[in-house]
Design a protein around this motif. Sequence first.
Motif, short mmCIF file in Angstrom:
data_model
loop_
_atom_site.label_atom_id
_atom_site.label_comp_id
_atom_site.label_asym_id
_atom_site.label_seq_id
_atom_site.Cartn_x
_atom_site.Cartn_y
_atom_site.Cartn_z
N VAL A 63 -18.49 43.45 -5.05
CA VAL A 63 -19.86 43.39 -5.52
C VAL A 63 -20.16 41.92 -5.80
CG1 VAL A 63 -21.52 44.18 -7.26
CG2 VAL A 63 -19.61 45.67 -6.56
N VAL A 64 -21.20 41.40 -5.12
CA VAL A 64 -21.51 39.96 -5.15
C VAL A 64 -22.98 39.76 -5.48
CG1 VAL A 64 -21.54 37.84 -3.76
CG2 VAL A 64 -19.72 39.52 -3.42
N HIS A 65 -23.27 38.87 -6.45
CA HIS A 65 -24.66 38.49 -6.69
C HIS A 65 -25.13 37.70 -5.48
CE1 HIS A 65 -28.02 36.10 -8.41
NE2 HIS A 65 -28.30 37.29 -8.94
N ALA A 66 -26.18 38.19 -4.81
CA ALA A 66 -26.57 37.65 -3.51
C ALA A 66 -27.00 36.19 -3.57
CB ALA A 66 -27.69 38.50 -2.91
N ASP A 67 -27.78 35.79 -4.58
CA ASP A 67 -28.30 34.42 -4.63
C ASP A 67 -27.25 33.39 -5.00
OD1 ASP A 67 -30.83 35.29 -3.89
OD2 ASP A 67 -31.45 35.60 -5.97
N SER A 68 -26.38 33.74 -5.95
CA SER A 68 -25.40 32.76 -6.42
C SER A 68 -24.05 32.89 -5.71
CB SER A 68 -25.18 32.93 -7.92
OG SER A 68 -24.52 34.15 -8.20
N THR A 70 -21.76 34.83 -6.46
CA THR A 70 -20.75 35.08 -7.47
C THR A 70 -20.23 36.51 -7.35
OG1 THR A 70 -21.85 33.57 -9.00
CG2 THR A 70 -20.30 35.14 -9.96
N ARG A 71 -18.90 36.65 -7.19
CA ARG A 71 -18.30 37.98 -7.15
C ARG A 71 -18.22 38.51 -8.58
NH1 ARG A 71 -12.53 38.45 -4.60
NH2 ARG A 71 -13.68 37.40 -2.97
N VAL A 72 -18.81 39.69 -8.81
CA VAL A 72 -18.82 40.26 -10.15
C VAL A 72 -17.89 41.46 -10.29
CG1 VAL A 72 -21.13 39.40 -10.67
CG2 VAL A 72 -20.87 41.69 -9.70
N GLY A 73 -17.42 41.99 -9.17
CA GLY A 73 -16.51 43.12 -9.23
C GLY A 73 -15.84 43.36 -7.90
N LEU A 101 -17.63 52.41 -9.41
CA LEU A 101 -18.03 51.04 -9.74
C LEU A 101 -18.59 51.08 -11.16
CD1 LEU A 101 -19.72 50.02 -6.37
CD2 LEU A 101 -17.38 49.55 -7.13
N LYS A 102 -17.72 51.36 -12.10
CA LYS A 102 -18.11 51.54 -13.50
C LYS A 102 -17.69 50.33 -14.32
CE LYS A 102 -19.20 55.96 -12.92
NZ LYS A 102 -20.53 56.47 -13.03
N GLY A 103 -18.58 49.92 -15.20
CA GLY A 103 -18.26 48.86 -16.13
C GLY A 103 -18.28 47.47 -15.53
N ILE A 104 -18.87 47.30 -14.37
CA ILE A 104 -18.94 45.97 -13.76
C ILE A 104 -20.08 45.19 -14.41
CG2 ILE A 104 -19.47 44.72 -11.63
CD1 ILE A 104 -18.03 46.96 -10.12
N ASN A 105 -19.76 44.01 -14.89
CA ASN A 105 -20.74 43.17 -15.58
C ASN A 105 -21.76 42.61 -14.58
OD1 ASN A 105 -21.87 41.64 -17.75
ND2 ASN A 105 -20.81 39.85 -16.97
N LEU A 106 -23.03 42.76 -14.91
CA LEU A 106 -24.12 42.18 -14.11
C LEU A 106 -24.72 41.04 -14.92
CD1 LEU A 106 -25.81 45.48 -12.89
CD2 LEU A 106 -24.17 44.05 -11.66
N PRO A 107 -24.35 39.80 -14.60
CA PRO A 107 -24.77 38.66 -15.42
C PRO A 107 -26.20 38.20 -15.18
CG PRO A 107 -23.38 37.91 -13.63
CD PRO A 107 -23.41 39.40 -13.55
N LEU A 108 -26.78 38.56 -14.02
CA LEU A 108 -28.10 38.07 -13.65
C LEU A 108 -28.93 39.20 -13.05
CD1 LEU A 108 -26.83 34.91 -11.72
CD2 LEU A 108 -27.92 34.89 -13.97
N GLY A 110 -31.64 40.33 -10.12
CA GLY A 110 -31.77 39.95 -8.72
C GLY A 110 -30.98 40.87 -7.82
N SER A 111 -30.76 40.43 -6.61
CA SER A 111 -30.08 41.24 -5.60
C SER A 111 -28.57 41.09 -5.68
CB SER A 111 -30.54 40.84 -4.20
OG SER A 111 -31.89 41.16 -4.02
N TYR A 112 -27.90 42.21 -5.47
CA TYR A 112 -26.44 42.26 -5.39
C TYR A 112 -26.06 42.94 -4.09
CZ TYR A 112 -25.98 40.90 -10.28
OH TYR A 112 -26.03 40.22 -11.47
N ASP A 113 -25.04 42.40 -3.42
CA ASP A 113 -24.53 42.98 -2.19
C ASP A 113 -23.20 43.66 -2.46
OD1 ASP A 113 -26.66 42.01 -0.64
OD2 ASP A 113 -25.63 40.10 -0.29
N ILE A 114 -23.02 44.81 -1.85
CA ILE A 114 -21.75 45.52 -1.91
C ILE A 114 -21.16 45.48 -0.50
CG2 ILE A 114 -20.60 47.71 -2.36
CD1 ILE A 114 -22.85 48.35 -4.32
N HIS A 115 -20.05 44.78 -0.38
CA HIS A 115 -19.36 44.62 0.90
C HIS A 115 -18.25 45.66 1.00
CE1 HIS A 115 -21.15 40.59 1.64
NE2 HIS A 115 -21.16 40.54 0.32
#
Length: 137
Positions: A63-68, A70-73, A101-108, A110-115
């Motif tokens: 799980v990656v924040h699309a703009d930054s 940043t991998r969040v999970g 995908l439980k308990g994954i921190n979402l810091p921002l 916006g869009s998140y991509d799941i690869h």
Amino acid sequence: MPKVLAAVLSDVAYIRDGLVYLLAGGINRVTTELPGTLNVALTVMVELEAIEFGDTHQINVKVVHADSATRVGEATGHFHSGDTSKLAPGEPMLLPLVVPLKGINLPLHGSYDIHVVVNDEPQQLLTFRCLPPRRTA
């Protein structure tokens, strides 16, 4: 090579008797204050060809924040065909997998991509948006 035919986010998903059960499937928006938490299940439907039944396969979900970027999970696991006795010779198997995908921190927001990657091959890309709660006046 195993092929991901479908992937969907839902509130709840579980497998019983080789079938997947989904509740509130098709999530593409998450509403939360920041920092927020992702609490969904990812269901992946994999097709295995008969020649792949005896092998162990790896699934990796990021799980990656699309703009930054940043991998969040991340979640990694292994799977195999299971019981193939009811399949005709050469018939492929549809294998449902549930990745919590439980308990994954979402810091921002916006869009998140799941690869979704199977055996080191990119297979699916899902995107969801994290939105702030609506304010009522």
